[in-house]
Enzyme design. Structure first.
Site, mmCIF file in Angstrom:
data_model
loop_
_atom_site.group_PDB
_atom_site.id
_atom_site.type_symbol
_atom_site.label_atom_id
_atom_site.label_comp_id
_atom_site.label_asym_id
_atom_site.label_seq_id
_atom_site.Cartn_x
_atom_site.Cartn_y
_atom_site.Cartn_z
ATOM 1 N N ASN A 67 -41.024 74.593 51.831
ATOM 2 C CA ASN A 67 -42.331 73.994 51.582
ATOM 3 C C ASN A 67 -43.182 74.050 52.823
ATOM 4 O OD1 ASN A 67 -43.336 71.211 52.711
ATOM 5 N ND2 ASN A 67 -41.090 71.056 52.632
ATOM 6 N N CYS A 123 -42.466 67.152 60.899
ATOM 7 C CA CYS A 123 -42.925 68.184 59.957
ATOM 8 C C CYS A 123 -43.046 69.499 60.730
ATOM 9 C CB CYS A 123 -44.278 67.775 59.372
ATOM 10 S SG CYS A 123 -44.995 69.080 58.356
ATOM 11 N N ILE A 184 -32.226 64.711 58.947
ATOM 12 C CA ILE A 184 -33.208 65.543 59.639
ATOM 13 C C ILE A 184 -34.390 65.830 58.730
ATOM 14 C CG2 ILE A 184 -31.581 66.710 61.180
ATOM 15 C CD1 ILE A 184 -31.419 69.006 59.121
ATOM 16 N N GLY A 210 -32.788 71.253 50.968
ATOM 17 C CA GLY A 210 -31.796 71.562 49.933
ATOM 18 C C GLY A 210 -30.430 71.857 50.536
ATOM 19 N N GLY A 258 -33.826 63.915 48.801
ATOM 20 C CA GLY A 258 -35.129 64.511 48.542
ATOM 21 C C GLY A 258 -35.082 65.570 47.464
HETATM 22 C C1 SIN Z 1 -45.694 68.272 54.280
HETATM 23 O O1 SIN Z 1 -46.387 67.473 53.652
HETATM 24 O O2 SIN Z 1 -46.195 69.237 54.816
HETATM 25 C C2 SIN Z 1 -44.213 68.069 54.412
HETATM 26 C C3 SIN Z 1 -43.942 66.950 55.309
HETATM 27 C C4 SIN Z 1 -42.848 67.205 56.273
HETATM 28 O O3 SIN Z 1 -42.269 68.292 56.318
HETATM 29 O O4 SIN Z 1 -42.577 66.296 57.054
#
Ligand code: SIN
Length: 296
Positions: A67, A123, A184, A210, A258
């Site tokens: 992501n 992030c 983490i 994952g 998550g």
């Molecule tokens: C995001 O909203 O970009 C993901 C948040 C994260 O990886 O801490």
């Protein structure tokens, strides 16, 4: 049998919703709380409304998910109502917050009312935020200390694995007064579409979550447990009760789940009942398994 007190918060079990999954609205937070989570962590909330990276911002890969959401959020000024309604479910609601400097964090922590704060300094793909801050121990210590002064609830610091030595960052958080660390966040990663030759994600790279990252997370939790005196909360690739037990044996006092929630919204109830049966059979308590893998 599974209840515990974590940084002063009473939890019916050690299983919490991780930041970023179903954590943007009170409706989804309540749904998870009502399906057995011991606590829920919100989507990361910042100073100003933020749209996030362009799509695709999340893709499934063969070993998990990539992501690069880009920290989309409505700003803390528009989020208190979601927390207040989520709290009706009577489980602790933890606000994940992010900022570009200690003053940003302090403004949010001073205004938002939640049962605890989880500082997102991890992030891996947001310019000026997250891991750009959380890879520098001095910044982590300063931000943690500033938030501790501004907030009157426990402060947890969520760490990035994308560093040479996560213990240094954990120790910095502890020196700043953190009540716990969370290990983490996602592991920096990328996928390329071989038909077009372009990166798949709109942001080109992102963070991997994952099952693939579980061994990385277990090692980080193991190292942090040895180095720190404050509780370690484990997160990364948990999909069943065996994973939770493994994290606790590595040194996690509690865990966050998550990616796997996307496949099974009842995962918290499912894991709780399997954990209870397993521990009853073994005649183990949570205290018995906590850090068990560190025995000589
Ligand atoms: C995001 O909203 O970009 C993901 C948040 C994260 O990886 O801490």
């Amino acid at each position: 049998m599974l209840s515990l007190t974590l940084t002063g918060l009473k939890l019916k079990n050690p299983l919490m919703l991780a930041a970023g999954i179903m954590g943007t609205t009170c409706g989804s937070l309540k749904r998870i709380a009502e399906r057995g989570a011991g606590a829920v962590v919100t989507k990361s909330i910042g100073l100003e409304p933020k749209g996030g990276h362009s799509n695709p911002s999340m893709v499934e890969v063969d070993c998990g998910y990539l992501n690069a959401m880009g920290l989309p959020n409505p700003s803390y000024k528009n989020f208190q109502g979601e927390i207040d309604i989520a709290k009706e479910s009577r489980v602790p609601v933890i606000a994940s917050i992010f900022g570009g400097c200690s003053l940003d964090f302090a403004e949010i922590a001073g205004a938002l009312r939640a049962d605890a704060f989880e500082l997102n300094v991890s992030c891996p793909h947001a310019h000026g935020f997250g891991a750009e801050i959380g890879t520098d121990p001095e910044l982590v210590e300063d931000i943690t200390r500033t938030v501790k002064r501004a907030a009157d609830v426990p402060v947890w610091v969520k760490l990035t694995p994308n560093v040479t030595n996560i213990k240094d960052i954990g120790l910095a958080a502890e020196s700043g007064g953190a009540d716990a660390v969370v290990a983490i966040n996602t592991v920096r990663g990328m996928a390329i579409d071989i038909e077009s030759g372009y990166p798949v994600l709109g942001n080109k790279f992102g963070g991997l979550s994952g099952r693939a990252i579980k061994p990385v997370a277990i090692k980080c939790v193991y190292d942090l447990y040895e180095a720190l005196d404050i509780p370690v909360i484990g997160v990364g690739g948990i999909s069943d009760y065996r994973d939770v037990i493994e994290f606790m044996m590595a040194g996690a006092q509690a865990v966050e789940i998550g990616s796997a929630v996307g496949n099974n919204i009842n995962i918290f109830n499912d894991i709780s009942s399997c954990m209870e049966s397993f521990m009853e059979e073994k005649e183990w308590t949570l205290e018995d398994i906590h850090g068990m893998a560190h025995r000589e």
